[in-house]
Design a protein around this motif. Structure first.
Motif, PDB file in Angstrom:
ATOM      1  N   SER A  19       0.780  -1.174  -0.113  1.00  0.00           N
ATOM      2  CA  SER A  19      -0.043  -0.035  -0.058  1.00  0.00           C
ATOM      3  C   SER A  19       0.650   1.312  -0.093  1.00  0.00           C
ATOM      4  O   SER A  19       0.857   2.041  -1.018  1.00  0.00           O
ATOM      5  CB  SER A  19      -0.851   0.127   1.211  1.00  0.00           C
ATOM      6  OG  SER A  19      -0.404  -0.359   2.305  1.00  0.00           O
ATOM      7  N   GLU A 166      -7.262   0.968   0.082  1.00  0.00           N
ATOM      8  CA  GLU A 166      -7.859   1.977  -0.130  1.00  0.00           C
ATOM      9  C   GLU A 166      -7.244   3.259   0.471  1.00  0.00           C
ATOM     10  O   GLU A 166      -7.082   4.254  -0.073  1.00  0.00           O
ATOM     11  CB  GLU A 166      -9.603   1.901   0.523  1.00  0.00           C
ATOM     12  CG  GLU A 166     -10.273   3.453   0.175  1.00  0.00           C
ATOM     13  CD  GLU A 166     -11.674   3.604   0.955  1.00  0.00           C
ATOM     14  OE1 GLU A 166     -12.170   4.713   0.735  1.00  0.00           O
ATOM     15  OE2 GLU A 166     -12.240   2.609   1.238  1.00  0.00           O
ATOM     16  N   THR A 169      -4.221   4.826  -1.421  1.00  0.00           N
ATOM     17  CA  THR A 169      -4.587   5.628  -2.689  1.00  0.00           C
ATOM     18  C   THR A 169      -4.695   7.104  -2.171  1.00  0.00           C
ATOM     19  O   THR A 169      -4.917   8.097  -3.085  1.00  0.00           O
ATOM     20  CB  THR A 169      -5.806   5.235  -3.292  1.00  0.00           C
ATOM     21  OG1 THR A 169      -7.115   5.663  -2.462  1.00  0.00           O
ATOM     22  CG2 THR A 169      -5.915   3.920  -3.729  1.00  0.00           C
ATOM     23  N   TRP A 170      -4.815   7.604  -0.986  1.00  0.00           N
ATOM     24  CA  TRP A 170      -4.892   8.901  -0.543  1.00  0.00           C
ATOM     25  C   TRP A 170      -3.634   9.608  -0.838  1.00  0.00           C
ATOM     26  O   TRP A 170      -2.512   9.033  -0.645  1.00  0.00           O
ATOM     27  CB  TRP A 170      -5.210   8.869   1.032  1.00  0.00           C
ATOM     28  CG  TRP A 170      -6.537   8.567   1.595  1.00  0.00           C
ATOM     29  CD1 TRP A 170      -7.548   7.678   0.759  1.00  0.00           C
ATOM     30  CD2 TRP A 170      -7.093   8.600   2.676  1.00  0.00           C
ATOM     31  NE1 TRP A 170      -8.503   7.721   1.481  1.00  0.00           N
ATOM     32  CE2 TRP A 170      -8.462   8.257   2.605  1.00  0.00           C
ATOM     33  CE3 TRP A 170      -6.736   9.452   3.812  1.00  0.00           C
ATOM     34  CZ2 TRP A 170      -9.461   8.415   3.809  1.00  0.00           C
ATOM     35  CZ3 TRP A 170      -7.551   9.511   4.814  1.00  0.00           C
ATOM     36  CH2 TRP A 170      -8.998   8.877   4.887  1.00  0.00           C
TER      37      TRP A 170
END
Length: 247
Positions: A19, A166, A169-170
């Motif tokens: 990530s 998720e 992706t920030w």
């Protein structure tokens, strides 16, 4: 894979899944020091910020599976680069997790949860706020962990994000907004506890925005590894935590 010569100038990280692992080579470059930060990915099982999934993610068997590869990279200390899958075990359980990792590797070992506790003390911050990506029930476990360490948590905000994928992706604006929303006037430092969150590129922006120290998961994880090696690196661009020669 050719085995590297073991050196006390390398901190090895066991990182869950994929990530924000690119924060580590970025931080290595920003340190501009003779310290390597090799990283090995662990199998996370189910990608979920849920207590049962996190307990399995941080199990001794999953961590042990990455040890041989990490030692081959020449690590002189090892940090489990995950906050949630350490603090969910509680203060005592997280200590046992770190002790078991040390026994398995034969190296000094810690985790991101303890990195936060040690960094708070190093900054001399008595009161902190938590700006978490996790659901609030998971973030509450981090609150309890920090209270067990002696810190006062004056505010906690969860964001309800279930997966690390998720969170990864920030970008800059989402990270700054998370910090702003989680801040509190009484907090002497703001904590962003998810290693799935990219923050290395925004450390200066975060502290300028809030006007106080901001501790992020990948930042404190690297600092903790240096602490295990008894290394101190002065890099104010990496935030207040790296701005003085701290013990």
């Amino acid at each position: 894979m050719a085995e590297a010569t073991v050196t006390d100038a390398a901190v090895g990280f066991l990182y869950p899944g994929y990530s924000a692992e690119d924060d580590y080579p970025r931080l290595e470059a920003m340190l501009a020091a003779d310290v390597r930060l090799p990283l090995v990915h662990t199998d996370i099982g189910e990608d979920a910020h849920r207590v049962d999934a996190l307990l399995e993610m941080g199990s001794a068997a999953r961590l042990a599976a990455g040890v041989a590869a990490l030692k081959a990279l020449g690590a002189g200390a090892v940090v489990w680069a995950c906050t949630s899958a350490s603090f969910v075990f509680g203060w005592e359980g997280a200590q046992e997790q770190a002790r078991e990792l040390s026994r398995t590797t034969g190296l000094p070992a810690s985790s991101t949860s303890f990195a936060f506790a040690h960094a708070i003390r190093a900054l001399g911050a008595d009161r902190v706020a938590i700006a978490a990506t996790y659901p609030e029930d998971v973030a509450e476990h981090f609150t309890a962990f920090l209270k067990a360490s002696g810190a006062e948590v004056v505010a906690m905000r969860g964001s309800g994000i279930i997966t690390a994928a998720e969170v990864g992706t920030w970008g800059r604006e989402e990270v700054l907004q998370l910090a702003r929303q989680g801040d509190h006037p009484d907090a002497q430092a703001v904590l962003l506890p998810d290693t799935a969150l990219h923050t290395a590129a925004y450390l200066g922006d975060l502290e300028r925005e809030l006007g106080k120290p901001v501790l992020t998961a990948n930042q404190v994880t690297v600092w903790e590894g240096l602490r295990l090696l008894d290394r101190s690196v002065l890099r104010p661009d990496l935030g207040a935590l790296f701005a003085s020669d701290m013990p």
